[in-house]
Design an enzyme around this catalytic site. Structure first.
Site, PDB file in Angstrom:
ATOM      1  N   LYS A 155      -0.138   4.887   6.352  1.00  0.00           N
ATOM      2  CA  LYS A 155       0.539   5.749   5.422  1.00  0.00           C
ATOM      3  C   LYS A 155       0.618   7.221   6.164  1.00  0.00           C
ATOM      4  O   LYS A 155      -0.093   7.734   6.819  1.00  0.00           O
ATOM      5  CB  LYS A 155      -0.423   6.022   4.149  1.00  0.00           C
ATOM      6  CG  LYS A 155      -0.528   4.641   3.376  1.00  0.00           C
ATOM      7  CD  LYS A 155      -1.319   5.000   2.116  1.00  0.00           C
ATOM      8  CE  LYS A 155      -1.731   3.384   1.816  1.00  0.00           C
ATOM      9  NZ  LYS A 155      -3.023   2.975   2.638  1.00  0.00           N
ATOM     10  N   TYR A 165      -7.545   7.598   6.471  1.00  0.00           N
ATOM     11  CA  TYR A 165      -8.710   6.765   6.558  1.00  0.00           C
ATOM     12  C   TYR A 165      -9.267   6.736   7.897  1.00  0.00           C
ATOM     13  O   TYR A 165     -10.747   6.328   7.897  1.00  0.00           O
ATOM     14  CB  TYR A 165      -8.652   5.337   6.413  1.00  0.00           C
ATOM     15  CG  TYR A 165      -7.695   4.746   5.199  1.00  0.00           C
ATOM     16  CD1 TYR A 165      -7.578   5.886   4.018  1.00  0.00           C
ATOM     17  CD2 TYR A 165      -7.163   3.563   4.743  1.00  0.00           C
ATOM     18  CE1 TYR A 165      -7.014   5.653   3.059  1.00  0.00           C
ATOM     19  CE2 TYR A 165      -6.649   3.443   3.686  1.00  0.00           C
ATOM     20  CZ  TYR A 165      -6.631   4.514   2.744  1.00  0.00           C
ATOM     21  OH  TYR A 165      -5.724   4.208   1.342  1.00  0.00           O
ATOM     22  N   ASP A 209      -4.097  -3.033   4.995  1.00  0.00           N
ATOM     23  CA  ASP A 209      -3.915  -1.744   4.413  1.00  0.00           C
ATOM     24  C   ASP A 209      -4.599  -0.858   5.070  1.00  0.00           C
ATOM     25  O   ASP A 209      -5.992  -0.544   4.859  1.00  0.00           O
ATOM     26  CB  ASP A 209      -3.741  -1.691   3.061  1.00  0.00           C
ATOM     27  CG  ASP A 209      -3.426  -0.398   2.289  1.00  0.00           C
ATOM     28  OD1 ASP A 209      -2.056  -0.086   2.154  1.00  0.00           O
ATOM     29  OD2 ASP A 209      -4.235   0.618   2.352  1.00  0.00           O
ATOM     30  N   HIS A 242       2.036   9.081   1.516  1.00  0.00           N
ATOM     31  CA  HIS A 242       0.603   8.773   0.763  1.00  0.00           C
ATOM     32  C   HIS A 242       0.427   9.503  -0.220  1.00  0.00           C
ATOM     33  O   HIS A 242      -0.087   9.283  -1.315  1.00  0.00           O
ATOM     34  CB  HIS A 242      -0.504   9.091   1.819  1.00  0.00           C
ATOM     35  CG  HIS A 242      -1.663   8.586   1.617  1.00  0.00           C
ATOM     36  ND1 HIS A 242      -2.931   8.449   2.390  1.00  0.00           N
ATOM     37  CD2 HIS A 242      -2.219   8.056   0.515  1.00  0.00           C
ATOM     38  CE1 HIS A 242      -3.880   7.769   1.849  1.00  0.00           C
ATOM     39  NE2 HIS A 242      -3.670   7.401   0.816  1.00  0.00           N
TER      40      HIS A 242
END
Length: 290
Positions: A81, A52, A47, A113
């Site tokens: 996402k 990120y 994930d 997200h």
């Protein structure tokens, strides 16, 4: 072991119920190291998200590591996402970028997200218009083979009802939300269960650098009775409610422990965990978004 547990999505795809979270894991060397340990321990769901800032590193690491474990692209499940910055007309292009960054041919799951859009007032109705446009474009992304499944993250009951009503032909496969004994929403679980949507928990072990949940008296007591770690009990609590989990860890010991969830919490103890009086939300609050 829990690594074999799966959920059949509406598309027919099998999604692992235990995945590996990569939030706040950065750097080519560290990403490769933790994914090496995760794949070796049996994780098959990875994930990530645009925000990120590690999609490229993950893609490069998987290219190198999959052959080591005699795995191919189809053996793993990759989730990314849509950033709040890309909500609306940029959604399709953002999906393309994530596929390119991860260098993985297609995604297994792509989530919106956050129900809000960057730069848009949280109380503005433009948020609902922009996320509807995002969904419309992501439905096209499924048709074009960029991602096999699409879903949402941080959607509350209000947000879910809206997308179910106007779904452009595909309802969300997954809603990834904060979920743990200190914060869980029974009304949301009831709604997604009715629609065949999988809830996937994040922050299962509490907030970043916040030990309140792992040291909760009830959690510790039950973990000692079962001979398990607090983290294992918290993750298993979600799994026994048919809620997927994506724990994050970097040490070999923790990575292996977090997937060893092939035990059962007695119903009495499940009720104790679900009835903990102390309630605290550790992550961002989507209820502020119109």
């Amino acid at each position: 072991m829990a690594k074999n547990l799966t959920f059949k999505l509406k598309s027919g795809d099998l999604m692992p119920l235990v995945g590996f979270g990569t939030y706040q894991i950065h750097g080519e060397e560290l990403i490769r190291d933790v994914l090496d340990k995760a794949l070796g321990a049996g994780y098959r769901l990875i994930d990530t998200a645009k925000v990120y800032h590690n999609e490229n590193e993950i893609g490069k690491a998987l290219k190198e590591l999959l052959p080591k474990y005699n795995l191919t692209r189809k053996d793993i499940f990759i989730t990314s996402k849509l950033s709040p910055q890309d909500q609306g007309d940029k959604a399709y292009e953002a999906l393309q970028h994530s596929v390119h960054n991860l260098d993985c041919e297609y995604l297994d799951l792509f989530l919106i997200h956050w129900p809000g859009a960057f730069g848009t007032n949280s109380a503005s109705n433009n948020n609902s218009k922009l996320r509807d446009r995002s969904w419309e474009l992501l439905v096209q992304g499924v048709k074009d083979g960029l991602t096999k499944n699409i879903g949402v993250s941080n959607y509350n009951v209000k947000h879910m009802r809206a997308i179910l009503q106007k779904n452009h032909g595909i309802i969300p496969a997954v809603n990834q939300v904060e979920w743990h004994p200190h914060y869980h929403q029974a009304d949301l679980k009831k709604l997604v269960d009715k629609e065949g949507i999988l809830l996937q928990a994040y922050s299962s072990l509490g907030g970043t650098n916040n030990p309140d949940l792992l040291t909760d008296k009830t959690v510790v007591e039950i973990s000692k009775q079962l001979g398990k770690t607090s983290a294992q009990v918290l993750l298993r609590w979600s799994l026994q409610q048919n809620i997927a989990v994506i724990p994050k860890a970097s040490s070999q010991k923790r990575i292996e422990e977090n997937i060893k969830l092939d035990f059962v919490i007695p119903e009495e103890d499940m009720q104790k965990l679900s009835s903990i009086q102390f309630q605290n939300k550790y992550a961002w609050d989507p209820d502020t978004i119109a």
